[in-house]
Design a protein around this motif. Structure first.
Motif, PDB file in Angstrom:
ATOM      1  N   ASN A  37       0.162  -4.777   1.996  1.00  0.00           N
ATOM      2  CA  ASN A  37      -0.257  -3.485   2.531  1.00  0.00           C
ATOM      3  C   ASN A  37       0.730  -2.372   2.185  1.00  0.00           C
ATOM      4  O   ASN A  37       0.581  -1.251   2.666  1.00  0.00           O
ATOM      5  CB  ASN A  37      -0.438  -3.572   4.050  1.00  0.00           C
ATOM      6  N   GLU A 174      -6.969  -0.677   5.782  1.00  0.00           N
ATOM      7  CA  GLU A 174      -8.391  -0.577   6.142  1.00  0.00           C
ATOM      8  C   GLU A 174      -9.292  -1.415   5.240  1.00  0.00           C
ATOM      9  O   GLU A 174     -10.429  -1.699   5.593  1.00  0.00           O
ATOM     10  CB  GLU A 174      -8.861   0.882   6.034  1.00  0.00           C
ATOM     11  N   THR A 175      -8.820  -1.751   4.025  1.00  0.00           N
ATOM     12  CA  THR A 175      -9.694  -2.452   3.067  1.00  0.00           C
ATOM     13  C   THR A 175      -8.972  -3.687   2.522  1.00  0.00           C
ATOM     14  O   THR A 175      -7.823  -3.926   2.842  1.00  0.00           O
ATOM     15  CB  THR A 175     -10.034  -1.538   1.866  1.00  0.00           C
ATOM     16  N   SER A 179      -6.450  -6.723   4.965  1.00  0.00           N
ATOM     17  CA  SER A 179      -6.657  -5.635   5.915  1.00  0.00           C
ATOM     18  C   SER A 179      -6.412  -6.138   7.334  1.00  0.00           C
ATOM     19  O   SER A 179      -6.447  -7.339   7.599  1.00  0.00           O
ATOM     20  CB  SER A 179      -8.074  -5.082   5.777  1.00  0.00           C
ATOM     21  N   ARG A 184      -8.437  -1.254  11.064  1.00  0.00           N
ATOM     22  CA  ARG A 184      -9.601  -0.874  10.246  1.00  0.00           C
ATOM     23  C   ARG A 184     -10.742  -0.352  11.122  1.00  0.00           C
ATOM     24  O   ARG A 184     -11.352   0.669  10.830  1.00  0.00           O
ATOM     25  CB  ARG A 184     -10.087  -2.096   9.448  1.00  0.00           C
TER      26      ARG A 184
END
Ligand SMILES: Cc1cc2nc3c(=O)[nH]c(=O)nc-3n(C[C@H](O)[C@H](O)[C@H](O)COP(=O)(O)OP(=O)(O)OC[C@H]3O[C@@H](n4cnc5c(N)ncnc54)[C@H](O)[C@@H]3O)c2cc1C
Length: 330
Positions: A37, A174-175, A179, A184
């Motif tokens: 991330n 978020e994706t 995630s 998210r």
């Protein structure tokens, strides 16, 4: 990086930021969440664009990222005008988000007792959003604020403002395969800022001290036309060529090739619009809806960017320069 993404997603809370630097403070379970991330770890940009925008950027969007529409925006609200950096678009959009049922906005406020030191604030009222207005040219661990909004305050409809690296981290969270579901599901609006660079906090403070500037008295810092300016009310107390501040730029900024917050719902900066206006790049449906809601709420006036000078070409020019510098590692 000091965005705080690694600390925000560590499932065993083993990462903390010390002086803006991520440190392992507990057991590492080697889950890979921090690395996967991180906005600086490599990822498939095209794939993320497909997930976020439904398509990869076109050839004419190489510098800006995916664009739906571009506007010049200025607030009509006296309270926002008094505190904002440029046209107040960010604060107006976030204020309207809260008025329309958003539960909080994660913004960069100022730490108490430490001069001009930004810290993430989970703003739940319009007053708190307005208090967070204005640009802080040093890095703020916004993602730590996002985790706090979701995990501690248990907010489920959250807007987030941040620099390009912070927006990249947020979209990664978020994706994608790594995630974080709670974040998210809660994040409802990603508001990015244009950004060429940030300064190291200590080096900026030392630089100002050497220049005889009392930072505690400065009411606004600004970067315009290649110059760094400090204001005390209406008086300019310092004005220096940005090129003289090169050594204060954080090393990670030299590797960043994203000027226009390419992964946000809506990106905001000053370049491209006249003084006192914000340039707003809308990238998604929810970005357009947030902008139009602020317009309908009477907080902003909106014009197509094509009606003002210098317009989009100035944004493209800076975005191209940042990509070129990142390639050279400058
Ligand atoms: C480090 C930095 C560098 C920038 N460089 C450029 C540039 O080169 N060219 C350009 O056109 N624009 C740049 N900007 C954006 C510009 O300074 C304004 O933030 C933008 O035009 C929005 O103005 P506004 O009046 O709509 O924002 P406001 O209504 O004043 O709201 C600004 C929002 O940004 C948040 N914020 C402030 N500082 C930070 C931070 N360090 N990290 C995360 N969030 C923050 C505030 O909390 C607030 O919510 C930069 C911003 C930052 C933070």
């Amino acid at each position: 990086m000091s965005c705080g993404a690694c600390a925000a997603v560590c499932p065993v809370n083993s990462i903390a930021l010390e002086e803006g630097v991520p440190k392992l403070v507990g057991l590492c379970i080697a889950c890979g969440m921090c690395y996967n991330n991180c906005p600086r770890a490599e990822f498939d940009v095209e794939e993320m664009e497909r997930q976020v925008f439904g398509r990869a950027r076109g050839e004419d969007e190489a510098e800006t990222g995916v664009v739906k529409a571009v506007y010049a925006v200025r607030t009509k609200d006296a309270g926002i005008l008094e505190r904002c950096q440029d046209g107040g678009a960010v604060t107006a959009i976030l204020s309207q988000f809260l008025a329309d049922g958003g539960e909080c906005a994660v913004v960069a406020g100022l730490e108490e007792g430490k001069v001009w030191s930004p810290e993430p604030v989970v703003a739940v009222s319009r007053e708190e959003v307005v208090a967070g207005a204005g640009t802080k040219y040093t890095s703020c661990p916004i993602l730590v604020g996002v985790a706090s909004a979701v995990n501690e305050y248990e907010k489920q409809k959250v807007a987030v403002v941040g620099t390009p690296c912070q927006m990249r981290a947020l979209r990664r969270i978020e994706t994608g395969d790594y995630s974080e579901a709670k974040i998210r599901e809660a994040v409802a609006l990603d508001v990015g800022l244009f950004c060429m660079e940030t300064f190291g906090y200590s080096s900026l403070m030392e630089f100002l001290e050497r220049a005889g500037v009392d930072a505690s008295k400065v009411t606004k810092f600004d970067i315009k036309k290649g110059r760094f300016i400090a204001w005390q009310g209406d008086e300019q107390v310092y004005n220096v060529k940005l090129s003289e501040m090169k050594e204060l730029v954080r090393p990670c900024c030299h590797e960043c090739d994203d000027f226009a917050s390419e992964f946000s719902d809506v990106s905001v900066g000053n370049v491209g619009s006249p003084d006192g206006w914000s340039t707003v790049v809308v990238r998604t449906e929810r970005g357009e809806a947030a902008l139009r809601a602020a317009e309908k709420g009477g907080l902003i006036e909106v014009k197509p960017l094509g009606e003002v000078k210098p317009g989009l070409k100035a944004v493209v020019k800076l975005a191209r320069l940042k990509k070129k510098q990142a390639k050279k590692g400058e």
